[in-house]
Design a protein around this motif. Structure first.
Motif, PDB file in Angstrom:
ATOM      1  N   LYS A 133     -17.958 -21.781  15.066  1.00  0.00           N
ATOM      2  CA  LYS A 133     -16.723 -20.824  14.883  1.00  0.00           C
ATOM      3  C   LYS A 133     -16.698 -19.873  13.721  1.00  0.00           C
ATOM      4  O   LYS A 133     -17.214 -20.333  12.530  1.00  0.00           O
ATOM      5  CB  LYS A 133     -15.612 -21.545  14.890  1.00  0.00           C
ATOM      6  N   LYS A 134     -16.630 -18.749  14.034  1.00  0.00           N
ATOM      7  CA  LYS A 134     -16.731 -17.404  13.001  1.00  0.00           C
ATOM      8  C   LYS A 134     -15.674 -17.903  11.932  1.00  0.00           C
ATOM      9  O   LYS A 134     -14.727 -18.055  12.088  1.00  0.00           O
ATOM     10  CB  LYS A 134     -16.520 -16.221  13.675  1.00  0.00           C
ATOM     11  N   PHE A 135     -15.984 -17.501  10.913  1.00  0.00           N
ATOM     12  CA  PHE A 135     -15.111 -17.725   9.702  1.00  0.00           C
ATOM     13  C   PHE A 135     -14.426 -16.359   9.484  1.00  0.00           C
ATOM     14  O   PHE A 135     -14.729 -15.219   9.313  1.00  0.00           O
ATOM     15  CB  PHE A 135     -15.874 -18.036   8.444  1.00  0.00           C
ATOM     16  N   SER A 136     -13.035 -16.592   9.235  1.00  0.00           N
ATOM     17  CA  SER A 136     -11.895 -15.429   8.921  1.00  0.00           C
ATOM     18  C   SER A 136     -11.254 -15.925   7.519  1.00  0.00           C
ATOM     19  O   SER A 136     -10.610 -16.970   7.482  1.00  0.00           O
ATOM     20  CB  SER A 136     -11.088 -14.979   9.986  1.00  0.00           C
ATOM     21  N   PRO A 137     -11.365 -14.847   6.604  1.00  0.00           N
ATOM     22  CA  PRO A 137     -10.247 -15.499   5.585  1.00  0.00           C
ATOM     23  C   PRO A 137      -8.774 -15.324   5.773  1.00  0.00           C
ATOM     24  O   PRO A 137      -7.864 -15.790   4.929  1.00  0.00           O
ATOM     25  CB  PRO A 137     -10.702 -14.193   4.648  1.00  0.00           C
ATOM     26  N   GLY A 138      -8.494 -14.579   6.868  1.00  0.00           N
ATOM     27  CA  GLY A 138      -7.143 -14.803   7.112  1.00  0.00           C
ATOM     28  C   GLY A 138      -6.457 -13.267   6.622  1.00  0.00           C
ATOM     29  O   GLY A 138      -7.087 -12.646   5.905  1.00  0.00           O
ATOM     30  N   LEU A 139      -5.095 -13.223   7.017  1.00  0.00           N
ATOM     31  CA  LEU A 139      -4.479 -12.049   6.473  1.00  0.00           C
ATOM     32  C   LEU A 139      -3.884 -12.282   5.153  1.00  0.00           C
ATOM     33  O   LEU A 139      -3.206 -13.229   4.669  1.00  0.00           O
ATOM     34  CB  LEU A 139      -2.999 -12.022   7.349  1.00  0.00           C
ATOM     35  N   ARG A 140      -4.346 -11.404   4.205  1.00  0.00           N
ATOM     36  CA  ARG A 140      -4.176 -11.598   2.975  1.00  0.00           C
ATOM     37  C   ARG A 140      -3.721 -10.442   2.325  1.00  0.00           C
ATOM     38  O   ARG A 140      -3.466  -9.161   2.872  1.00  0.00           O
ATOM     39  CB  ARG A 140      -5.446 -11.769   2.266  1.00  0.00           C
ATOM     40  N   MET A 141      -3.155 -10.365   0.857  1.00  0.00           N
ATOM     41  CA  MET A 141      -2.752  -9.477   0.159  1.00  0.00           C
ATOM     42  C   MET A 141      -3.779  -8.302  -0.054  1.00  0.00           C
ATOM     43  O   MET A 141      -3.621  -7.251  -0.065  1.00  0.00           O
ATOM     44  CB  MET A 141      -2.440  -9.945  -1.308  1.00  0.00           C
ATOM     45  N   ALA A 142      -4.993  -8.796   0.114  1.00  0.00           N
ATOM     46  CA  ALA A 142      -6.042  -7.500  -0.120  1.00  0.00           C
ATOM     47  C   ALA A 142      -6.210  -6.741   0.978  1.00  0.00           C
ATOM     48  O   ALA A 142      -6.352  -5.732   1.121  1.00  0.00           O
ATOM     49  CB  ALA A 142      -7.483  -8.405  -0.164  1.00  0.00           C
ATOM     50  N   ASP A 143      -5.769  -7.478   2.372  1.00  0.00           N
ATOM     51  CA  ASP A 143      -5.721  -6.524   3.448  1.00  0.00           C
ATOM     52  C   ASP A 143      -4.734  -5.339   3.142  1.00  0.00           C
ATOM     53  O   ASP A 143      -4.952  -4.320   3.641  1.00  0.00           O
ATOM     54  CB  ASP A 143      -5.343  -7.348   4.808  1.00  0.00           C
ATOM     55  N   ALA A 144      -3.550  -6.012   2.851  1.00  0.00           N
ATOM     56  CA  ALA A 144      -2.435  -4.913   2.547  1.00  0.00           C
ATOM     57  C   ALA A 144      -2.665  -3.651   1.554  1.00  0.00           C
ATOM     58  O   ALA A 144      -2.564  -2.575   1.753  1.00  0.00           O
ATOM     59  CB  ALA A 144      -1.078  -5.640   2.038  1.00  0.00           C
ATOM     60  N   GLN A 145      -3.486  -4.124   0.463  1.00  0.00           N
ATOM     61  CA  GLN A 145      -3.857  -3.218  -0.445  1.00  0.00           C
ATOM     62  C   GLN A 145      -4.953  -2.165   0.003  1.00  0.00           C
ATOM     63  O   GLN A 145      -4.727  -1.090  -0.196  1.00  0.00           O
ATOM     64  CB  GLN A 145      -4.303  -4.012  -1.831  1.00  0.00           C
ATOM     65  N   SER A 146      -5.791  -2.910   0.782  1.00  0.00           N
ATOM     66  CA  SER A 146      -6.965  -1.925   1.350  1.00  0.00           C
ATOM     67  C   SER A 146      -6.545  -1.028   2.457  1.00  0.00           C
ATOM     68  O   SER A 146      -6.580   0.179   2.388  1.00  0.00           O
ATOM     69  CB  SER A 146      -7.907  -2.975   2.021  1.00  0.00           C
ATOM     70  N   ILE A 147      -5.480  -1.344   3.295  1.00  0.00           N
ATOM     71  CA  ILE A 147      -4.851  -0.474   4.202  1.00  0.00           C
ATOM     72  C   ILE A 147      -3.934   0.718   3.488  1.00  0.00           C
ATOM     73  O   ILE A 147      -4.144   1.727   3.835  1.00  0.00           O
ATOM     74  CB  ILE A 147      -3.976  -1.386   5.137  1.00  0.00           C
ATOM     75  N   PHE A 148      -3.323   0.493   2.494  1.00  0.00           N
ATOM     76  CA  PHE A 148      -2.436   1.202   1.705  1.00  0.00           C
ATOM     77  C   PHE A 148      -3.463   2.458   1.072  1.00  0.00           C
ATOM     78  O   PHE A 148      -3.034   3.459   0.924  1.00  0.00           O
ATOM     79  CB  PHE A 148      -1.641   0.769   0.837  1.00  0.00           C
TER      80      PHE A 148
END
Length: 446
Positions: free
Chosen positions: A87-102
């Motif tokens: 199964k592929k690994f995913s770090p999940g939804l994180r604060m880093a995702d929010a910062q990167s999107i912004f």
């Protein structure tokens, strides 16, 4: 002239009262038509208000991203277990995702990550379950929250992850009913938090809570998200408990056990506010591709645009209102045709009455006025009964059907005015036929 109109009105009133049952049956179409119009407009106004309130609750121009914990269901095949693709690994939804999107997408107005957990509040021997929500200051701006007391989180409290909180109005009512909560402490979970603010009360129906998937904000305790991650829970950190859970989920031969996968997402919700409403769909697609890359191709998130869904619901409701309006209009049309039909039939029955009036000096305009008055009396009385019935229907739907209805003065006036107009329009033909009758010729053939 006024005396003549009054006399014609009295004669018309006597004619209507002399045939009360027939007049009532004639007015049924008008009654049901007016009632349908009022009830339809009340339902439409109530639905529109509810949709606007829902849009206000979820915020304007918002995109919501929620994590998904993948659930697998398959048969165990011992022959294929070893050759099974990992199964592929995913770090999940994180604060880093929010910062990167912004930082990456130019059309983003604000981002608001949330961490939510069930907890208990304890104060002075009183204990109650509640939700603890870790948020950023943008959360209150996007959700249009207003303070009732105190202040928002300061920069030092946010950056330092200090033990401070803002509470909902219901929390204040239960734990600080006789004192000012600002500056006081309250135990939330295993931490003591200082209350720095109290939010205004937000009235939310249980129906909206279920439909929109939102919480009762009045029973929430809000802390800076850094406080939440430091002092309560941070799924991004690999702890001994997480390692033990991972080991329990795998057998010695490397095959997966039947236990449900744990939630590995750091944050529980991410709300993104877009500057331009016309770019919401395209922005959502860009965000989806961006998160997919960051999660190594694993689709462990769900993106929704509540405002678009609610606007689609509003368009559906408008179509429904148009259909109801057409049905109500047909009822009024049928009612008008019924009035004209009965009035035409009554003309032939009242030849002697018409002849008598003409013989004592009445003009043909008097005959026309009399029959128009009769038609309008039937339609106006039907309109009055229809208004009462329509208001009763709207109130009944609101009380027993758990559906909001709003009765406006304009809807009552419009429906009543249409009813009166129908009587006038469909009464012209019978009135003209009555005035054109020759009583002498008609009596000669009897």
């Amino acid at each position: 002239m006024n005396k003549k109109l009054l006399a014609n009105f009295q004669i018309a009133l006597e004619a209507v009262l002399a045939n009360q049952l027939r007049s009532l049956l004639t007015a049924l179409g008008i009654i049901f038509g007016v009632a349908a119009v009022i009830a339809m407009l009340a339902i439409g106004n109530g639905a529109e208000k509810e949709i606007l309130e829902q849009i206000k609750m979820v915020g304007v121009n918002n995109i919501i991203i929620e994590p998904v914990v993948e659930q697998e269901e398959k048969k165990i095949d011992a022959a294929n277990t070893k050759g099974e693709e990992k199964k592929k690994f995913s770090p999940g939804l994180r604060m880093a995702d929010a910062q990167s999107i912004f930082e990456t997408i130019p059309d983003i107005q604000a981002v608001s990550p949330e961490c939510v957990m069930e907890t208990v509040i304890i104060k002075d021997g009183f204990r109650r379950s509640a939700k603890l929500v870790g948020v950023m200051p943008s959360y209150f701006d996007i959700g249009a929250f207003a303070l009732n007391q105190g202040s928002m989180f300061s920069e030092s409290q946010i950056e330092g992850g200090l033990p401070v909180c803002i509470i909902g109005k219901s929390i204040k009512g239960r734990f600080f009913s006789k004192e000012d909560p600002i500056g006081k402490t309250i135990k939330v979970g295993n931490q003591w938090l200082e209350v720095v603010g109290v939010l205004d009360e937000r009235l939310i129906s249980e129906k909206n809570i279920a439909k929109l998937g939102i919480r009762d904000y009045n029973m929430d305790v809000y802390v800076p998200i850094k406080t939440f991650l430091i002092r309560y829970r941070n799924r991004e950190l690999i702890t001994e408990a997480i390692l033990k859970a991972a080991n329990r989920n795998n057998n010695d031969d490397g095959s997966s056990s039947n236990q449900q996968p744990s939630n590995y997402h750091q944050i529980d919700k991410l709300v993104i506010q877009v500057k331009d409403a016309s770019k919401m769909q395209s922005t959502a697609e860009i965000i989806s591709r961006m998160i997919e890359r960051r999660h190594f191709g694993v689709i462990d998130y769900e993106i929704t645009i509540p405002e678009l869904l609610l606007k689609q619901q509003q368009r559906t409701q408008n179509i429904f209102n148009i259909v109801l309006g057409a049905i109500a209009g047909i009822s009024l049309l049928v009612g008008g045709i019924g009035i004209m039909n009965i009035m035409l039939a009554s003309v032939m029955e009242r030849i002697k009455e018409i002849g008598l009036r003409l013989s004592i000096g009445a003009q043909k305009t008097d005959i026309v006025t009399q029959f128009l008055f009769e038609a309008m009396m039937i339609s106006v009385s039907g309109g009055i009964v229809g208004v009462v019935l329509g208001i009763s229907l709207a109130l009944g739907i609101s009380s027993f059907g758990d559906f909001p209805t709003i009765i406006t003065f304009s809807s009552v006036i419009v429906s009543f005015g249409v009813a009166a107009t129908v009587g006038l329009v469909f009464g012209i033909a019978p009135a003209q036929k009555a005035a054109s009758q020759d009583p002498i010729t008609s009596l000669r053939y009897e």
